[in-house]
Motif scaffolding. Structure first.
Motif, short mmCIF file in Angstrom:
data_model
loop_
_atom_site.label_atom_id
_atom_site.label_comp_id
_atom_site.label_asym_id
_atom_site.label_seq_id
_atom_site.Cartn_x
_atom_site.Cartn_y
_atom_site.Cartn_z
N THR A 53 14.23 -88.73 -73.52
CA THR A 53 13.67 -87.40 -73.30
C THR A 53 14.15 -86.80 -71.98
N LEU A 54 14.19 -87.63 -70.92
CA LEU A 54 14.69 -87.14 -69.63
C LEU A 54 16.16 -86.74 -69.73
N LEU A 79 19.40 -80.06 -71.64
CA LEU A 79 18.82 -78.73 -71.90
C LEU A 79 18.85 -77.86 -70.65
N ASN A 80 18.55 -78.45 -69.49
CA ASN A 80 18.58 -77.67 -68.25
C ASN A 80 20.00 -77.16 -67.96
N GLU A 109 20.98 -73.26 -67.91
CA GLU A 109 21.62 -72.61 -66.75
C GLU A 109 22.91 -71.91 -67.16
N MET A 110 23.71 -72.58 -68.01
CA MET A 110 24.96 -71.97 -68.45
C MET A 110 24.68 -70.72 -69.27
N THR A 168 20.05 -63.33 -81.00
CA THR A 168 19.26 -64.56 -80.95
C THR A 168 18.34 -64.50 -79.77
N SER A 169 17.34 -65.28 -79.79
CA SER A 169 16.41 -65.38 -78.66
C SER A 169 16.85 -66.46 -77.73
N THR A 170 16.02 -66.80 -76.76
CA THR A 170 16.37 -67.82 -75.78
C THR A 170 16.62 -69.14 -76.47
N PRO A 171 17.77 -69.73 -76.26
CA PRO A 171 18.10 -70.95 -77.02
C PRO A 171 17.39 -72.15 -76.46
N VAL A 172 17.02 -73.02 -77.38
CA VAL A 172 16.45 -74.31 -77.00
C VAL A 172 17.28 -75.37 -77.69
N THR A 173 17.93 -76.18 -76.91
CA THR A 173 18.85 -77.19 -77.48
C THR A 173 18.28 -78.56 -77.29
#
Length: 392
Positions: A36-37, A43-44, A48-49, A70-75
């Protein structure tokens, strides 16, 4: 980039009494936390990119047109541990009511487009930074060269001032510097500086004229359409890269050929050494063959002479054998008689030898008596005296 995925739940169920995390072992929980970390770090970085990309693209393209609305991406990076975590999240969210809005995710093409643009921007920033660094480095080098030139001029001026004024311009009577000489020295220095300034001014004016000519030529080329544009520079860069690849290939071929030449030279040197040893061995064998041939010639000559001697010896041996075959041994009485005759003959010879000695002695006596008789009967003349010596 990791594929973005939203954790969603479409139905609501009651949460069980037991916590689902309690079913997992400590090692599994530690692995889940580490994964997870790591996913959060990814993801961070992606966030940022994306933020940098949106800040740079939004004023130009107007909103999120490049992202395909698209909205704010969550990868998130899909893995076995994340599957476990989502399963646990689903179990814990069953007791909640309502539904969670499904988050939209970026397509692979959009991610590649964003990564490509960020890479190009990063390369442009690196190129700009290199250009600025080179300019700063050139300025520093120019300042250093100017400082070195000024330092050398100052040292030269100090040496000349000390030589001409402090040492050469001192009055030997008063021990002080002559003012006229110092004034003349500074006047000469000022005139030299004025001459240098005039030369630099003329050079500067000629450079300005040359600059104007070059600007006019550049303007004419721009008007004629002969100036290189960005596309031409990109084409030249591509061609330069291709030529560099060809140069690298040729260099690799050259290194390979050099290695082959080195190996060939080593083999050639080894063969040369073998040839030298074989040549020396051949010379030795030739000399040995010559000596053996001489020896063989001598042996043949000796063999011929030995054969001749052998033939002679065989002839003599044959003759002696024939004589031996024809030989008849005499009787013993004949041998005894011959031996007795030999003894008698030897005795006779000895007696005759004794008689000869006695006769010689008698002859000497008679010669001496004869000489004495002659001396007595006649006067001996001086020239007859040597005759006595003859008889004596």
């Amino acid at each position: 980039m990791a594929d973005t995925e939203s954790v969603t739940t479409q139905d609501t169920e009651t949460q069980p009494d037991t916590d689902p995390l309690s079913e997992l072992s400590d090692e599994r929980l530690y692995q889940l936390v580490e994964d997870t970390l790591q996913s959060n770090d990814v993801l961070n970085t992606e966030t940022e990119m994306f933020e940098k990309f949106l800040k740079r693209v939004e004023p130009k393209d107007g909103g999120h047109s490049s992202l395909g609305s698209t909205s704010t991406p969550v990868t998130a990076t899909p893995s076995a541990s994340m599957q476990d975590l989502r399963t646990v999240g689903r179990r814990r969210s069953k007791s909640k009511s309502g539904t969670i809005e499904r988050l939209l995710k970026l397509s692979a093409e959009q991610k590649c487009d964003i990564a490509q643009r960020e890479l190009e921007e990063l390369r442009e920033d690196i190129d700009k930074f290199k250009e600025e660094s080179e300019k700063i480095l050139d300025n520093h080098k120019a300042h250093i060269e100017e400082s070195d030139t000024r330092l050398s001029e100052i040292r030269k001026s100090s040496y000349e001032f000390e030589r001409d004024i402090l040492k050469g311009g001192v009055n030997p009577r008063t021990g002080k510097v002559v003012g006229e000489r110092a004034t003349r020295y500074f006047d000469d220095r000022i005139r030299a500086k004025d001459t240098l300034i005039e030369k630099l001014r003329l050079k500067n004016s000629s450079l300005k004229v040359q600059k104007r000519k070059l600007q006019l030529q550049l303007k004419q080329k721009e008007e004629m359409g002969e100036v290189l544009h960005e596309v031409d520079f990109q084409q030249l860069k591509i061609e330069n890269a291709q030529y560099l690849e060809r140069i690298d290939e040729r260099n690799q071929d050259l290194l390979r050929l050099k290695l082959m030449a080195g190996n060939t030279m080593q083999v050639l040197n080894s063969y040369k050494k073998k040839l030298n040893t074989l040549t020396a061995e051949s010379e030795r064998l030739k000399s040995e063959i010559t000596s053996r041939q001489d020896m063989l010639t001598r042996i043949d000559a000796e063999t011929n002479s030995v054969e001749e001697e052998r033939s002679k010896a065989e002839k003599e041996n044959k003759k002696y054998r024939t004589q031996l075959a024809d030989y008849r041994v005499p009787d013993v009485l004949d041998y005894v008689q011959d031996k007795a005759d030999l003894y008698e003959l030897q005795k006779t010879v000895k007696s005759w030898e004794r008689k000869v000695e006695i006769a010689e002695m008698a002859l000497k006596t008679h010669k001496k008596t004869w000489y004495q008789m002659q001396m007595a009967s006649q006067h001996i003349s001086p020239w007859k005296q040597p005759l006595e010596a003859q008889y004596q």
